[in-house]
Design a protein around this motif. Sequence first.
Motif, PDB file in Angstrom:
ATOM      1  N   ASP A 282       0.881  -1.295  -0.008  1.00 54.44           N
ATOM      2  CA  ASP A 282       0.001  -0.046   0.071  1.00 54.44           C
ATOM      3  C   ASP A 282       1.015   1.289  -0.047  1.00 54.44           C
ATOM      4  O   ASP A 282       0.333   2.345   0.324  1.00 54.44           O
ATOM      5  CB  ASP A 282      -1.044   0.093   1.201  1.00 54.44           C
ATOM      6  N   LEU A 283       2.146   1.089  -0.387  1.00 50.23           N
ATOM      7  CA  LEU A 283       2.875   2.315  -0.517  1.00 50.23           C
ATOM      8  C   LEU A 283       3.349   2.939  -1.869  1.00 50.23           C
ATOM      9  O   LEU A 283       4.203   2.729  -2.441  1.00 50.23           O
ATOM     10  CB  LEU A 283       4.315   2.034   0.521  1.00 50.23           C
ATOM     11  N   PRO A 284       2.440   3.474  -2.381  1.00 52.45           N
ATOM     12  CA  PRO A 284       2.496   3.883  -4.046  1.00 52.45           C
ATOM     13  C   PRO A 284       3.450   5.086  -4.176  1.00 52.45           C
ATOM     14  O   PRO A 284       4.269   5.112  -5.123  1.00 52.45           O
ATOM     15  CB  PRO A 284       1.246   4.303  -4.400  1.00 52.45           C
ATOM     16  N   ASP A 285       3.447   6.055  -3.031  1.00 52.79           N
ATOM     17  CA  ASP A 285       4.500   7.178  -2.864  1.00 52.79           C
ATOM     18  C   ASP A 285       4.646   7.436  -1.542  1.00 52.79           C
ATOM     19  O   ASP A 285       4.268   8.262  -1.113  1.00 52.79           O
ATOM     20  CB  ASP A 285       4.079   8.091  -3.729  1.00 52.79           C
ATOM     21  N   PRO A 286       5.748   6.751  -0.830  1.00 51.45           N
ATOM     22  CA  PRO A 286       5.744   6.719   0.597  1.00 51.45           C
ATOM     23  C   PRO A 286       6.259   8.382   0.992  1.00 51.45           C
ATOM     24  O   PRO A 286       6.796   8.858   0.306  1.00 51.45           O
ATOM     25  CB  PRO A 286       6.744   5.874   1.013  1.00 51.45           C
ATOM     26  N   ALA A 287       5.333   8.612   1.990  1.00 51.40           N
ATOM     27  CA  ALA A 287       5.874   9.948   2.795  1.00 51.40           C
ATOM     28  C   ALA A 287       7.381  10.021   3.119  1.00 51.40           C
ATOM     29  O   ALA A 287       7.931   8.962   3.708  1.00 51.40           O
ATOM     30  CB  ALA A 287       5.036  10.366   3.831  1.00 51.40           C
ATOM     31  N   SER A 288       8.123  11.213   3.000  1.00 51.54           N
ATOM     32  CA  SER A 288       9.493  11.262   3.272  1.00 51.54           C
ATOM     33  C   SER A 288       9.936  12.738   3.386  1.00 51.54           C
ATOM     34  O   SER A 288       8.962  13.424   3.042  1.00 51.54           O
ATOM     35  CB  SER A 288      10.554  10.662   2.190  1.00 51.54           C
TER      36      SER A 288
ATOM     37  N   LEU B   3      14.271  10.878   6.395  1.00 50.70           N
ATOM     38  CA  LEU B   3      13.209   9.753   7.093  1.00 50.70           C
ATOM     39  C   LEU B   3      12.325   9.361   6.093  1.00 50.70           C
ATOM     40  O   LEU B   3      11.600  10.727   5.388  1.00 50.70           O
ATOM     41  CB  LEU B   3      12.757  10.361   8.312  1.00 50.70           C
ATOM     42  N   ALA B   4      12.225   8.226   5.873  1.00 47.60           N
ATOM     43  CA  ALA B   4      11.023   7.889   4.920  1.00 47.60           C
ATOM     44  C   ALA B   4      10.316   6.759   5.209  1.00 47.60           C
ATOM     45  O   ALA B   4      10.741   5.680   5.882  1.00 47.60           O
ATOM     46  CB  ALA B   4      11.900   7.386   3.505  1.00 47.60           C
ATOM     47  N   VAL B   5       9.064   6.503   5.063  1.00 44.95           N
ATOM     48  CA  VAL B   5       8.230   5.526   5.385  1.00 44.95           C
ATOM     49  C   VAL B   5       8.527   4.407   4.650  1.00 44.95           C
ATOM     50  O   VAL B   5       8.824   4.447   3.287  1.00 44.95           O
ATOM     51  CB  VAL B   5       6.743   5.694   4.927  1.00 44.95           C
ATOM     52  N   THR B   6       8.842   3.222   5.071  1.00 48.75           N
ATOM     53  CA  THR B   6       9.197   1.954   4.388  1.00 48.75           C
ATOM     54  C   THR B   6       8.205   0.873   4.481  1.00 48.75           C
ATOM     55  O   THR B   6       8.089   0.155   3.686  1.00 48.75           O
ATOM     56  CB  THR B   6      10.487   1.628   4.711  1.00 48.75           C
ATOM     57  N   ALA B   7       7.341   0.736   5.612  1.00 48.80           N
ATOM     58  CA  ALA B   7       6.361  -0.042   5.771  1.00 48.80           C
ATOM     59  C   ALA B   7       5.304   0.531   6.707  1.00 48.80           C
ATOM     60  O   ALA B   7       5.520   1.340   7.668  1.00 48.80           O
ATOM     61  CB  ALA B   7       6.748  -1.497   6.603  1.00 48.80           C
ATOM     62  N   LEU B   8       4.101   0.181   6.483  1.00 42.77           N
ATOM     63  CA  LEU B   8       2.912   0.582   7.180  1.00 42.77           C
ATOM     64  C   LEU B   8       1.946  -0.612   7.295  1.00 42.77           C
ATOM     65  O   LEU B   8       1.287  -1.190   6.613  1.00 42.77           O
ATOM     66  CB  LEU B   8       1.988   1.639   6.224  1.00 42.77           C
ATOM     67  N   GLY B   9       1.956  -0.972   8.593  1.00 41.16           N
ATOM     68  CA  GLY B   9       1.206  -2.368   9.019  1.00 41.16           C
ATOM     69  C   GLY B   9      -0.367  -1.521   9.585  1.00 41.16           C
ATOM     70  O   GLY B   9      -0.577  -0.215   9.249  1.00 41.16           O
ATOM     71  N   ARG B  10      -1.000  -2.269  10.108  1.00 39.95           N
ATOM     72  CA  ARG B  10      -2.363  -1.997  10.516  1.00 39.95           C
ATOM     73  C   ARG B  10      -2.268  -1.006  11.541  1.00 39.95           C
ATOM     74  O   ARG B  10      -3.161  -0.191  11.565  1.00 39.95           O
ATOM     75  CB  ARG B  10      -3.100  -3.160  11.207  1.00 39.95           C
ATOM     76  N   THR B  11      -1.487  -1.198  12.426  1.00 39.20           N
ATOM     77  CA  THR B  11      -1.345  -0.164  13.720  1.00 39.20           C
ATOM     78  C   THR B  11       0.058   0.674  13.692  1.00 39.20           C
ATOM     79  O   THR B  11       0.429   1.228  14.610  1.00 39.20           O
ATOM     80  CB  THR B  11      -1.472  -0.788  15.049  1.00 39.20           C
ATOM     81  N   SER B  12       0.959  -0.094  12.928  1.00 41.23           N
ATOM     82  CA  SER B  12       2.563   0.572  13.065  1.00 41.23           C
ATOM     83  C   SER B  12       2.749   1.214  11.660  1.00 41.23           C
ATOM     84  O   SER B  12       2.241   1.024  10.697  1.00 41.23           O
ATOM     85  CB  SER B  12       3.276  -0.509  13.339  1.00 41.23           C
ATOM     86  N   VAL B  13       4.075   2.012  12.000  1.00 42.88           N
ATOM     87  CA  VAL B  13       4.654   2.594  10.646  1.00 42.88           C
ATOM     88  C   VAL B  13       6.254   2.362  10.934  1.00 42.88           C
ATOM     89  O   VAL B  13       6.696   2.442  11.965  1.00 42.88           O
ATOM     90  CB  VAL B  13       4.465   3.806  10.492  1.00 42.88           C
ATOM     91  N   GLU B  14       7.058   2.207   9.937  1.00 40.45           N
ATOM     92  CA  GLU B  14       8.433   2.000   9.981  1.00 40.45           C
ATOM     93  C   GLU B  14       9.013   2.982   9.095  1.00 40.45           C
ATOM     94  O   GLU B  14       8.641   3.073   7.904  1.00 40.45           O
ATOM     95  CB  GLU B  14       8.847   0.545   9.652  1.00 40.45           C
ATOM     96  N   TYR B  15      10.183   3.671   9.541  1.00 44.48           N
ATOM     97  CA  TYR B  15      10.889   4.504   8.744  1.00 44.48           C
ATOM     98  C   TYR B  15      12.325   4.161   8.792  1.00 44.48           C
ATOM     99  O   TYR B  15      12.727   3.364   9.409  1.00 44.48           O
ATOM    100  CB  TYR B  15      10.786   6.077   9.666  1.00 44.48           C
TER     101      TYR B  15
ATOM    102  N   SER C  83       1.237   6.685   3.375  1.00 50.04           N
ATOM    103  CA  SER C  83       1.617   5.649   2.074  1.00 50.04           C
ATOM    104  C   SER C  83       1.853   6.585   0.958  1.00 50.04           C
ATOM    105  O   SER C  83       2.454   5.688  -0.073  1.00 50.04           O
ATOM    106  CB  SER C  83       0.590   4.681   2.134  1.00 50.04           C
ATOM    107  N   ALA C  84       1.311   7.540   0.462  1.00 51.08           N
ATOM    108  CA  ALA C  84       1.312   8.294  -0.437  1.00 51.08           C
ATOM    109  C   ALA C  84       1.658   9.441  -0.511  1.00 51.08           C
ATOM    110  O   ALA C  84       1.286  10.463  -1.661  1.00 51.08           O
ATOM    111  CB  ALA C  84      -0.093   7.835  -1.547  1.00 51.08           C
ATOM    112  N   GLY C  85       2.065  10.227   0.732  1.00 49.58           N
ATOM    113  CA  GLY C  85       2.467  11.490   0.612  1.00 49.58           C
ATOM    114  C   GLY C  85       3.571  12.304  -0.065  1.00 49.58           C
ATOM    115  O   GLY C  85       3.894  13.350  -0.296  1.00 49.58           O
ATOM    116  N   GLY C  86       4.487  11.196  -0.439  1.00 46.59           N
ATOM    117  CA  GLY C  86       5.692  11.545  -1.369  1.00 46.59           C
ATOM    118  C   GLY C  86       6.549  12.618  -0.690  1.00 46.59           C
ATOM    119  O   GLY C  86       6.375  12.606   0.667  1.00 46.59           O
ATOM    120  N   PRO C  87       7.628  12.677  -1.223  1.00 48.95           N
ATOM    121  CA  PRO C  87       8.526  13.972  -0.530  1.00 48.95           C
ATOM    122  C   PRO C  87       7.968  15.096  -0.207  1.00 48.95           C
ATOM    123  O   PRO C  87       7.111  15.621  -0.632  1.00 48.95           O
ATOM    124  CB  PRO C  87       9.597  14.224  -1.686  1.00 48.95           C
TER     125      PRO C  87
END
Length: 144
Positions: free
Chosen positions: A6-12, A83-95, A135-139
């Motif tokens: 679900d990470l088409p353009d991860p926020a960073s 800092l960039a989102v690399t994974a987004l779980g149901r309740t968690s986010v990894e950068y 997941s899609a906020g981009g830079p």
Amino acid sequence: MSHQNDLPDPASVVLRRRIEWMDTDAAGIYHWTTVFRLAEAAEAALHTALGIADFTFGATPRIKVEASFARSLRFNDPVDVELAVTALGRTSVEYRLAVRSDGATAAEGRVKTVLIDRSTGRAVAWPDDVRAKLSAGGPQRPPD
């Protein structure tokens, strides 16, 4: 982690900072904890730029942090903190975290947080609007 697709353009975000005197130890080299402070500053800037800071501040404790150090930094050294989102779980986010100075990597790492209900302290699912921004906020440009 689920939902990694679900990470088409991860926020960073990339912050420009200088190593402060308070960031250094008695040898004049930046203290290892500085990397995590810089990560938190980048996370705050990212969430502010995405317009979710009021929702996430105080509700996303760290559940895992790690860093590898490649070279020393000293007082007044300029750094770029990415800092960039690399994974987004149901309740968690990894950068993914990268600290660079003059184009050379000083430290790299990962930070994982979980969204909690402030009243119970229990993990809760990301709302759809916040999930979409992460997941899609981009830079993002850090706030001035």
